[in-house]
Enzyme design. Sequence first.
Site, short mmCIF file in Angstrom:
data_model
loop_
_atom_site.label_atom_id
_atom_site.label_comp_id
_atom_site.label_asym_id
_atom_site.label_seq_id
_atom_site.Cartn_x
_atom_site.Cartn_y
_atom_site.Cartn_z
N GLY A 46 0.84 -1.19 0.00
CA GLY A 46 0.00 0.00 0.00
C GLY A 46 0.87 1.24 0.00
O GLY A 46 2.03 1.19 0.45
N GLN A 51 2.82 9.93 1.46
CA GLN A 51 4.12 9.27 1.46
C GLN A 51 4.98 9.67 0.27
O GLN A 51 6.20 9.50 0.31
CB GLN A 51 3.95 7.75 1.49
N CYS A 99 6.22 0.05 7.43
CA CYS A 99 5.78 1.25 6.71
C CYS A 99 6.93 1.76 5.86
O CYS A 99 8.06 1.85 6.33
CB CYS A 99 5.33 2.32 7.70
N LEU A 100 6.63 2.11 4.63
CA LEU A 100 7.64 2.64 3.73
C LEU A 100 8.15 4.01 4.19
O LEU A 100 9.21 4.45 3.74
CB LEU A 100 7.09 2.72 2.31
N HIS A 141 -4.06 1.00 7.68
CA HIS A 141 -2.73 1.60 7.67
C HIS A 141 -2.68 2.78 6.69
O HIS A 141 -2.22 3.87 7.05
CB HIS A 141 -1.70 0.53 7.27
N GLU A 142 -3.16 2.56 5.47
CA GLU A 142 -3.12 3.63 4.46
C GLU A 142 -4.07 4.76 4.80
O GLU A 142 -3.74 5.94 4.61
CB GLU A 142 -3.41 3.06 3.07
N HIS A 145 -2.56 7.24 7.11
CA HIS A 145 -1.68 8.21 6.45
C HIS A 145 -2.46 9.44 6.00
O HIS A 145 -1.95 10.56 6.07
CB HIS A 145 -0.99 7.60 5.23
#
Length: 188
Positions: A46, A51, A99-100, A141-142, A145
């Site tokens: 994702g 991000q 997480c990226l 999670h997304e 953000h």
Amino acid sequence: MAVLPLRICGDPVLHSPATEVSDFDDDLASLVQDMYETMAAAPGVGLAGPQVGVAKRLFVYDWTDDADVRHRGAAINPTLWIAPVPAGDADPETESEGCLSFPGERFPLRRSPRAILQAVDAAGESFEVRADGWLARIFQHEYDHLDGLLYVDRLTDGHARTAAKVERKRGWGVPGLTWLPGVDHLED
């Protein structure tokens, strides 16, 4: 299509609520394609607009479940409905996520086992996805953000302290830090 630089914890765009997408045009379609490419290069399941430095309410996802069913899409201006989060501590074996924007780390986090995602795609068409398990976790999670939260912001006790130590050790927590998937090697 292009791989976009990913923002690292501390960049203001990651810690502020994103705004609604209003223009469904070629620029949005290109952004969505670049986000898919960036997510694949990272690799991730994702990726949210903040991000990649875009403070808009959109994310992409691409995950194949245990039954070999691929779940892939772009969620623009989403609403997320979740079942209550179960009580108790998260299981480090089955409930750890990464997480990226906090790269190379994984911490256990309790999430709701079910979610309903309502959104529009890049063409402005409405859709709904009912998700269980890991897909529900990806959506949560997304979606976080888009509200200016990283998963490490939700950690408690020892895991929160460990994440804070990692952030300090790596010099994160300040504006302007990025990494480029497929190019930058981040230390574990």
